[in-house]
Design a protein around this motif. Structure first.
Motif, mmCIF file in Angstrom:
data_model
loop_
_atom_site.group_PDB
_atom_site.id
_atom_site.type_symbol
_atom_site.label_atom_id
_atom_site.label_comp_id
_atom_site.label_asym_id
_atom_site.label_seq_id
_atom_site.Cartn_x
_atom_site.Cartn_y
_atom_site.Cartn_z
ATOM 1 N N VAL A 97 0.704 -1.184 0.008
ATOM 2 C CA VAL A 97 0.156 -0.018 -0.069
ATOM 3 C C VAL A 97 0.814 1.391 -0.051
ATOM 4 C CG1 VAL A 97 -1.953 1.096 1.100
ATOM 5 C CG2 VAL A 97 -1.755 -1.174 1.057
ATOM 6 N N HIS A 98 1.909 1.247 0.830
ATOM 7 C CA HIS A 98 2.971 2.376 0.694
ATOM 8 C C HIS A 98 3.473 2.604 -0.769
ATOM 9 C CE1 HIS A 98 3.433 3.193 5.437
ATOM 10 N NE2 HIS A 98 2.444 3.371 4.974
ATOM 11 N N THR A 99 3.981 1.781 -1.437
ATOM 12 C CA THR A 99 4.411 2.014 -2.761
ATOM 13 C C THR A 99 3.332 2.292 -3.664
ATOM 14 O OG1 THR A 99 3.991 -0.492 -3.319
ATOM 15 C CG2 THR A 99 6.269 0.204 -2.577
ATOM 16 N N GLN A 100 2.311 1.959 -3.430
ATOM 17 C CA GLN A 100 1.010 2.323 -4.289
ATOM 18 C C GLN A 100 0.703 3.935 -4.140
ATOM 19 O OE1 GLN A 100 -2.788 1.867 -2.821
ATOM 20 N NE2 GLN A 100 -3.630 1.183 -4.787
ATOM 21 N N HIS A 101 0.615 4.273 -2.550
ATOM 22 C CA HIS A 101 0.532 5.449 -2.299
ATOM 23 C C HIS A 101 1.587 6.485 -2.762
ATOM 24 C CE1 HIS A 101 -0.886 8.588 0.361
ATOM 25 N NE2 HIS A 101 0.385 9.066 0.942
ATOM 26 N N ALA A 102 2.829 5.938 -2.899
ATOM 27 C CA ALA A 102 4.083 6.715 -3.523
ATOM 28 C C ALA A 102 3.812 6.983 -4.979
ATOM 29 C CB ALA A 102 5.276 6.435 -2.992
ATOM 30 N N GLY A 103 2.750 6.222 -5.804
ATOM 31 C CA GLY A 103 2.785 6.247 -7.127
ATOM 32 C C GLY A 103 3.473 5.168 -7.941
ATOM 33 N N HIS A 104 3.989 4.139 -7.071
ATOM 34 C CA HIS A 104 4.713 3.115 -7.835
ATOM 35 C C HIS A 104 4.299 1.936 -7.251
ATOM 36 C CE1 HIS A 104 7.583 6.265 -9.051
ATOM 37 N NE2 HIS A 104 7.403 6.556 -7.921
ATOM 38 N N PRO A 105 3.184 1.394 -7.732
ATOM 39 C CA PRO A 105 2.603 -0.020 -7.356
ATOM 40 C C PRO A 105 3.637 -1.070 -7.782
ATOM 41 C CG PRO A 105 1.475 0.864 -9.066
ATOM 42 C CD PRO A 105 2.219 2.048 -8.673
ATOM 43 N N ILE A 106 3.336 -2.095 -6.851
ATOM 44 C CA ILE A 106 4.320 -3.282 -7.192
ATOM 45 C C ILE A 106 4.025 -4.173 -8.275
ATOM 46 C CG2 ILE A 106 5.336 -5.420 -6.113
ATOM 47 C CD1 ILE A 106 5.221 -4.051 -3.571
ATOM 48 N N ALA A 107 4.944 -4.657 -9.112
ATOM 49 C CA ALA A 107 4.564 -5.471 -10.178
ATOM 50 C C ALA A 107 3.663 -6.772 -10.049
ATOM 51 C CB ALA A 107 5.905 -5.956 -10.836
ATOM 52 N N PHE A 108 2.545 -7.006 -10.614
ATOM 53 C CA PHE A 108 1.573 -8.080 -10.411
ATOM 54 C C PHE A 108 1.242 -8.114 -8.961
ATOM 55 C CE2 PHE A 108 3.713 -9.319 -14.325
ATOM 56 C CZ PHE A 108 2.639 -9.923 -15.021
ATOM 57 N N ASP A 109 0.952 -7.033 -8.699
ATOM 58 C CA ASP A 109 -0.060 -7.053 -7.098
ATOM 59 C C ASP A 109 -1.372 -7.134 -7.536
ATOM 60 O OD1 ASP A 109 -1.279 -6.286 -4.879
ATOM 61 O OD2 ASP A 109 0.353 -5.052 -4.123
ATOM 62 N N ASP A 110 -2.134 -8.209 -7.360
ATOM 63 C CA ASP A 110 -3.522 -8.468 -7.774
ATOM 64 C C ASP A 110 -4.476 -7.459 -7.008
ATOM 65 O OD1 ASP A 110 -3.525 -9.636 -5.399
ATOM 66 O OD2 ASP A 110 -4.206 -11.400 -5.925
ATOM 67 N N ARG A 111 -4.037 -6.774 -5.907
ATOM 68 C CA ARG A 111 -4.829 -5.807 -5.049
ATOM 69 C C ARG A 111 -4.788 -4.521 -5.374
ATOM 70 N NH1 ARG A 111 -6.208 -9.258 0.247
ATOM 71 N NH2 ARG A 111 -6.237 -11.037 -0.368
ATOM 72 N N TYR A 112 -3.291 -4.046 -5.385
ATOM 73 C CA TYR A 112 -3.013 -2.754 -5.350
ATOM 74 C C TYR A 112 -2.164 -2.272 -6.669
ATOM 75 C CZ TYR A 112 -4.132 -3.813 -0.360
ATOM 76 O OH TYR A 112 -4.757 -4.305 0.643
ATOM 77 N N GLY A 113 -2.274 -3.311 -7.441
ATOM 78 C CA GLY A 113 -1.105 -3.081 -8.673
ATOM 79 C C GLY A 113 -1.894 -2.303 -9.741
ATOM 80 N N ASP A 114 -0.902 -2.207 -10.893
ATOM 81 C CA ASP A 114 -1.513 -1.786 -12.304
ATOM 82 C C ASP A 114 -1.287 -2.749 -13.418
ATOM 83 O OD1 ASP A 114 -1.784 0.516 -14.138
ATOM 84 O OD2 ASP A 114 0.309 0.644 -14.313
ATOM 85 N N ARG A 115 -2.378 -3.074 -13.883
ATOM 86 C CA ARG A 115 -2.502 -4.003 -15.024
ATOM 87 C C ARG A 115 -1.667 -3.639 -16.099
ATOM 88 N NH1 ARG A 115 -3.405 -5.851 -11.496
ATOM 89 N NH2 ARG A 115 -5.388 -6.607 -10.339
ATOM 90 N N GLY A 116 -1.544 -2.422 -16.459
ATOM 91 C CA GLY A 116 -0.507 -1.791 -17.680
ATOM 92 C C GLY A 116 0.652 -2.145 -17.458
ATOM 93 N N PHE A 117 1.267 -1.693 -16.101
ATOM 94 C CA PHE A 117 2.808 -2.070 -15.781
ATOM 95 C C PHE A 117 2.762 -3.572 -15.972
ATOM 96 C CE2 PHE A 117 5.580 -2.455 -11.969
ATOM 97 C CZ PHE A 117 6.614 -2.625 -12.733
ATOM 98 N N ASP A 118 1.983 -4.470 -15.474
ATOM 99 C CA ASP A 118 1.864 -5.668 -15.651
ATOM 100 C C ASP A 118 2.332 -6.306 -17.088
ATOM 101 O OD1 ASP A 118 1.671 -5.774 -12.900
ATOM 102 O OD2 ASP A 118 -0.506 -6.542 -12.770
ATOM 103 N N ARG A 119 1.614 -5.676 -17.821
ATOM 104 C CA ARG A 119 1.540 -6.006 -19.361
ATOM 105 C C ARG A 119 2.791 -5.744 -19.787
ATOM 106 N NH1 ARG A 119 -3.905 -4.865 -19.313
ATOM 107 N NH2 ARG A 119 -3.456 -2.638 -19.982
ATOM 108 N N GLN A 120 3.595 -4.698 -19.291
ATOM 109 C CA GLN A 120 4.843 -4.219 -19.933
ATOM 110 C C GLN A 120 5.738 -5.043 -19.471
ATOM 111 O OE1 GLN A 120 4.748 0.044 -18.070
ATOM 112 N NE2 GLN A 120 6.102 0.348 -19.998
#
Length: 317
Positions: A246-269
């Motif tokens: 949650v803290h990485t997401q809050h900082a604007g940098h979600p973790i790769a392949f985080d199914d709850r707090y992540g970013d699907r676009g980043f995962d696709r990259q």
């Protein structure tokens, strides 16, 4: 399926076992027996300490003799363990440090630390199946199911007490490696954002930053930069649920392949790297050995998938 006929046990309490509540002691002794049955046999007086009835909150003393009545463990326990025998043997290979007092293993991603939340089998159950002769095996701390890395287990109650005190006093340092989206700004060395835990109807836990939450603090250090991602060393000062995620997401940098707090676009990259799991790994744990007082640092190497992902990011492919 055959089950052994249970018989009355008389257990002498050692100095190491003293200080714990009788209900907790029985849960350790009667693995697989439902809590409701443990409280029932206590209430009916079938459990005796020094030939006397006791209440569930009674704290055991060294030298106490505990009478444990015959309790039939549900036959389903064998059925629960057998499909997981492969996991159990794999766990044996995951042990990275062990002595008389503690055991550390490199927990694989996708394995829960304990049964519950719809899971019948976890690391601690697997370890107990692996070590049926062990009188005491308890988790010192927890890791999320999808997080890999160093997991510490106490083999003696005194060790568990000491390590829990270190956790409370913030005397234990945990270092995680996380692959996050984008370019983390080097001047952001810490995130302090209070976290509030919500439990959904499904039983799923979701954590969010909220002024009503508990104070939470994580320290961050850039380890390596790539074209569209950063490898971070994350050191939680507090130990809240999903804190780093949650803290990485809050900082604007979600973790790769985080199914709850992540970013699907980043995962696709990251698709070409072969990564398909949360890139969060408990890389190292530093603590004081509960018996010797020596400063310990236990490290867990990254698994093959995480290593391959970083290698491909370095090569720019």
């Amino acid at each position: 399926m055959k089950t052994e006929t249970p018989s009355v046990q008389h257990v002498a309490i050692s100095a190491d076992e003293a200080g714990q509540r009788i209900d907790n002691f029985l849960r350790t002794q009667l693995k697989g027996v439902p809590k409701s049955m443990i409280y029932r046999i206590l209430r009916k007086g079938e459990v005796r300490v020094n030939k006397k009835r006791v209440k569930p909150e009674y704290k055991l003393l060294a030298g106490d003799e505990v009478r444990i009545p015959p309790v039939r463990v549900a036959e389903r326990e064998d059925a629960v363990v057998s499909p997981h025998l492969q996991k159990v043997s794999a766990l044996s290979d995951a042990i990275i440090y062990e002595d008389e007092h503690i055991l550390a293993l490199n927990k694989p991603s996708g394995t829960a630390v304990h049964g519950g939340s719809g899971l019948s089998f976890g690391v601690i159950e697997a370890l107990r199946a692996l070590r049926p002769e062990a009188r005491f095996l308890e988790l010192v701390h927890r890791l999320d199911r999808d997080t890999s890395g160093v997991l510490l287990v106490a083999k003696k109650r005194a060790a568990l007490r000491s390590l829990h005190e270190q956790l409370r006093e913030k005397g234990m340092q945990k270092d995680y490696l996380a692959l996050v989206r984008g370019q983390w700004q080097s001047h952001v060395k810490e995130v302090q954002a209070p976290l509030l835990k919500n439990i959904l109807q499904s039983g799923e836990r979701i954590v969010r930053v909220s002024s009503e939450g508990k104070p939470s603090q994580t320290r961050f250090k850039v380890e390596e930069r790539y074209a569209f991602a950063t490898l971070m060393r994350c050191s939680p000062v507090t130990g809240r649920t999903h804190q780093i995620r949650v803290h990485t997401q809050h900082a604007g940098h979600p973790i790769a392949f985080d199914d709850r707090y992540g970013d699907r676009g980043f995962d696709r990259q990251l698709a070409d790297t072969g990564l398909n799991r949360l890139f969060l790994h408990a890389a190292a744990l530093r603590f004081t050995h509960p018996k010797t007082g020596e400063e310990m640092r236990v490290e867990a190497p990254l698994d093959e998938m995480l290593r391959r992902c970083l290698k491909m990011l370095r090569s720019g492919k």
